[in-house]
Design an enzyme around this catalytic site. Structure first.
Site, mmCIF file in Angstrom:
data_model
loop_
_atom_site.group_PDB
_atom_site.id
_atom_site.type_symbol
_atom_site.label_atom_id
_atom_site.label_comp_id
_atom_site.label_asym_id
_atom_site.label_seq_id
_atom_site.Cartn_x
_atom_site.Cartn_y
_atom_site.Cartn_z
ATOM 1 N N ARG A 223 0.818 -1.210 0.000
ATOM 2 C CA ARG A 223 0.000 0.000 0.000
ATOM 3 C C ARG A 223 0.855 1.266 0.000
ATOM 4 N NH1 ARG A 223 -5.287 0.052 2.300
ATOM 5 N NH2 ARG A 223 -6.276 -1.973 2.095
ATOM 6 N N TRP B 97 1.453 6.588 5.258
ATOM 7 C CA TRP B 97 1.841 7.326 4.059
ATOM 8 C C TRP B 97 1.431 8.761 4.309
ATOM 9 C CZ3 TRP B 97 -0.487 9.590 -0.494
ATOM 10 C CH2 TRP B 97 0.389 9.719 -1.576
ATOM 11 N N ASN C 75 -6.234 5.434 8.769
ATOM 12 C CA ASN C 75 -6.035 5.578 7.331
ATOM 13 C C ASN C 75 -6.999 6.630 6.825
ATOM 14 O OD1 ASN C 75 -4.236 3.494 7.440
ATOM 15 N ND2 ASN C 75 -5.537 2.003 6.391
ATOM 16 N N GLY C 76 -6.562 7.453 5.880
ATOM 17 C CA GLY C 76 -7.460 8.432 5.292
ATOM 18 C C GLY C 76 -7.135 9.844 5.733
ATOM 19 N N GLU D 179 1.312 4.400 -20.756
ATOM 20 C CA GLU D 179 1.597 3.476 -19.656
ATOM 21 C C GLU D 179 3.094 3.253 -19.497
ATOM 22 O OE1 GLU D 179 1.273 0.267 -16.758
ATOM 23 O OE2 GLU D 179 0.383 2.218 -17.163
ATOM 24 N N LYS E 81 5.190 4.004 -16.107
ATOM 25 C CA LYS E 81 5.956 2.971 -15.414
ATOM 26 C C LYS E 81 7.403 3.417 -15.194
ATOM 27 C CE LYS E 81 3.337 -0.583 -14.525
ATOM 28 N NZ LYS E 81 2.160 0.304 -14.338
ATOM 29 N N GLU F 143 7.434 6.046 -12.464
ATOM 30 C CA GLU F 143 7.119 5.462 -11.159
ATOM 31 C C GLU F 143 8.322 4.753 -10.537
ATOM 32 O OE1 GLU F 143 2.499 4.042 -10.967
ATOM 33 O OE2 GLU F 143 3.806 2.907 -12.291
ATOM 34 N N HIS G 182 4.089 18.087 -33.704
ATOM 35 C CA HIS G 182 3.316 19.188 -33.138
ATOM 36 C C HIS G 182 3.919 19.651 -31.809
ATOM 37 C CE1 HIS G 182 0.097 19.012 -36.119
ATOM 38 N NE2 HIS G 182 0.221 17.689 -36.057
ATOM 39 N N LYS H 39 -0.166 1.854 -3.251
ATOM 40 C CA LYS H 39 -0.840 0.887 -4.117
ATOM 41 C C LYS H 39 -2.307 1.232 -4.294
ATOM 42 C CE LYS H 39 -1.122 -2.940 -6.502
ATOM 43 N NZ LYS H 39 -0.505 -3.008 -7.835
#
Length: 608
Positions: free
Chosen positions: A27, A74, A98-99, A480, A484, A487, A503, A603
């Protein structure tokens, strides 16, 4: 994001708390801590950084209590320091959270006026102080929590531990997931079933507004109106949630290599292998012939899966599709009229913005279809129809197998829609299904070429900036791929539709700029080749991902190429996702980055 574990045990729980937190590392977190009762006294051990730091502190200051709470944080409010780490505590109560408590400033100001002293920068501390003040006035722990919860605004999950209460835990859920585990003379709270799997196979999920009072012998659940309620207990087969790295260095590597198996499992769930037709499970009952518009919302990698799905639904079923990043969809407030269907994609099924978008669509009267990997998640429970992916637990923060399983489900749905809407013939359906069924074996071939990708990654690791180019279905893969790489390696990367090159992005190209081109031989291959040649003419370092003939046909025989199998154009995204993933993984590994837990990332994003 963040992880909660709480245990009412028969023996010392500190080690079990830390072991459970390790299962929640996926997470994302930047600090951790545990609290237990030592002869009735609340005692905490916390540490900044990884769980190994917490374990080192516990080795110096062991805890022996039989009841405890643990947390991986986090940071949202306050820096990721030891003092801001959870659990937060007064002399009477400890809490993990959490939150986000959205009205914490208002609550903090009110508490300050009453003489409260704050020691952290966090929103969580106000929860501990509110409960503490209620206890000071003579309320019981249950009464104190009952009084406090209505004062909190936001999305949160909470677990409380009280001084002198050796047989009591209280948990609460509003927007962020929280589960109860039922044991034999022991009971548990956890952020998800993965955390609870080593302890029990009986799990109940709290619903929004629920709070629960746990002892070793009983669990009582109350709803937002403080009415006693019963939540169904699910039996989770022993061992199904256990996860380890096996022979791999990282969970991400293991999960990349699991894709042939899990994609095959997912495909088999949606197609009749004998007849070569899509056969949706009974629970995935959708009349696509009655739909004239599809709205897709998702976040991150799931959003890119949705972009690919847009191409599939429009090309294979001639069904108009709108797609939004979920955080934009919910606030753009699109008019949802007519005979529409809202489609939501999420690995965890707990993504806050996606969940809010789902609720917006349902309030507008549109049915909701969810493509999720966690069948017991909030998004799954609140959707009208659930199309499950069968990827199994994905521990690495960067999505890999969940992404390709999402694509497998979405392609099956698009094929089914094409047949239902009279766009695809029976022969065309069989060709597409055969191509989809063949994906796992082609994935195995791609993974067998990992050494080639690793060699490319060693050179890519020296770059400061990278461009990804693709057209059509490959455009979303370019996005993607760039995500990746950012990240995992923290290299700046951007993905573009190849036709957009001149362009603006072409101004960036020089001999130091790697340009990764996704070039399957589809109907826009010649257009992509033209863009590749424009890059080559300006000295760009081209890395071509295509079949054995692509580099030669593009006039780039001397350039770096990752050779791919020749497949039906419709299934290209499922195959080409693998070299994109491997390239990012090996680049980050060569650079010595934390592949499974990249900095600043979580996560499951369960707050805005």
């Amino acid at each position: 994001m963040c992880g909660i574990i709480a245990i009412l045990g028969k023996s010392a729980v500190a080690t079990a708390l830390v072991d459970a937190l390790k299962r929640l590392e996926y997470r994302g977190y930047d600090s951790a801590g545990v609290a237990t009762l030592e002869d009735g006294v609340l005692t905490r051990v916390r540490a900044e950084g990884k769980l190994r730091n917490l374990e080192a502190r516990l080795a110096e200051h062991p805890l022996h209590g039989h009841v405890g709470i643990g947390h991986t944080r986090w940071a949202t409010h306050g820096r990721p320091t030891e003092i801001n780490a959870h659990p937060h505590a007064t002399g009477r109560v400890a809490v993990v959270h959490n939150g986000i408590i959205e009205n914490f400033r208002e609550l903090r100001d009110a508490l300050a006026r009453e003489g409260a002293v704050f020691h952290t920068q966090t929103d969580t501390e106000v929860v501990a102080l509110l409960v503490d003040h209620a206890l000071e006035r003579g309320l019981s722990p249950v009464e104190a929590v009952c009084e406090t919860l209505p004062r909190l605004k936001g999305a949160f999950a909470l677990a409380f531990l009280f001084a002198g209460e050796e047989d009591l835990l209280i948990g609460a859920r509003q927007g962020a997931p929280l589960a109860i585990g039922f044991g034999d003379g022991e009971n548990y709270l956890g952020s998800d079933a993965l955390a609870l799997a080593p302890f029990t196979d009986r799990i109940a999920y709290l619903e929004d507004g629920d709070w629960a009072v746990l002892s070793r012998s009983a669990v009582t659940v109350y709803d937002a109106g403080n009415r006693e309620v019963t939540r169904p207990v699910s039996l989770i087969p022993a061992g199904t949630l256990l996860a380890d790295k096996g022979n791999y260095s990282h969970f991400m590597a293991k999960e990349i290599h699991e894709q042939p198996e899990v994609v095959g499992r997912t495909v088999a769930h949606y197609v009749d292998l004998a007849t070569g037709t899509v056969r949706l499970p009974e629970e995935v009952a959708i009349d696509f012939a009655a739909i004239d518009r599809l709205a897709i919302a998702a976040c991150g990698t799931a959003y890119y899966a949705g972009i690919i799905a847009k191409y599939w639904f429009e090309q294979l079923a001639r069904l108009p599709v709108e797609i939004d990043v979920a955080s934009e969809f919910r606030y753009r407030e699109p008019p949802l009229t007519g005979r529409g269907l809202a489609l939501f994609i999420s690995q965890s099924g707990e993504t806050a913005d996606t969940l809010a978008s789902l609720r917006y669509a349902k309030a507008a009267g549109w049915p909701a279809l969810a493509v999720v990997n966690v069948a017991t998640s909030t998004i799954a429970r609140e959707s009208d129809v659930v199309a499950p992916t069968l990827a199994g637990p994905e521990i690495g923060v960067a999505s890999t197998k969940a992404f390709t399983c999402q694509l497998a489900v979405l392609l099956a749905l698009a094929i089914h829609a094409g047949r239902a809407r009279g766009v695809l013939s029976a022969q065309e359906e069989q060709e597409l299904v055969d191509a989809l069924v063949g994906v796992p074996s082609h994935m195995t071939k791609v993974l067998a070429r990992e050494t080639q990708v690793e060699q490319v990654a060693r050179d890519l690791a020296k770059a400061r900036d990278v461009l990804y180019l693709g057209r059509g279905l490959s455009y979303a893969l370019a996005l993607e791929g760039a995500l990746k790489l950012k990240e995992l390696s923290y290299i700046h990367a951007e993905g573009y539709a190849a036709g957009e090159l001149k362009h603006g992005p072409i101004a960036l190209i020089d001999e130091a700029m790697p340009v990764i081109v996704l070039a399957p031989r589809d109907k826009v291959f010649e257009k992509t080749v033209s863009n590749v040649q424009e890059v080559a003419a300006r000295g760009g370092r081209i890395i071509l991902i295509g079949d054995a003939h692509a580099a030669g046909e593009a006039g780039l025989a001397g350039e770096t190429a990752v050779v791919m199998p020749e497949v039906h154009p419709a299934v290209v995204p499922l195959l080409y996702a693998l070299p994109v993933q491997l390239l990012s993984y090996h680049t980050a590994r060569v650079m010595g980055k934390d592949v499974d837990q990249p900095r600043n990332l979580a996560k499951s994003v369960t707050v805005e």
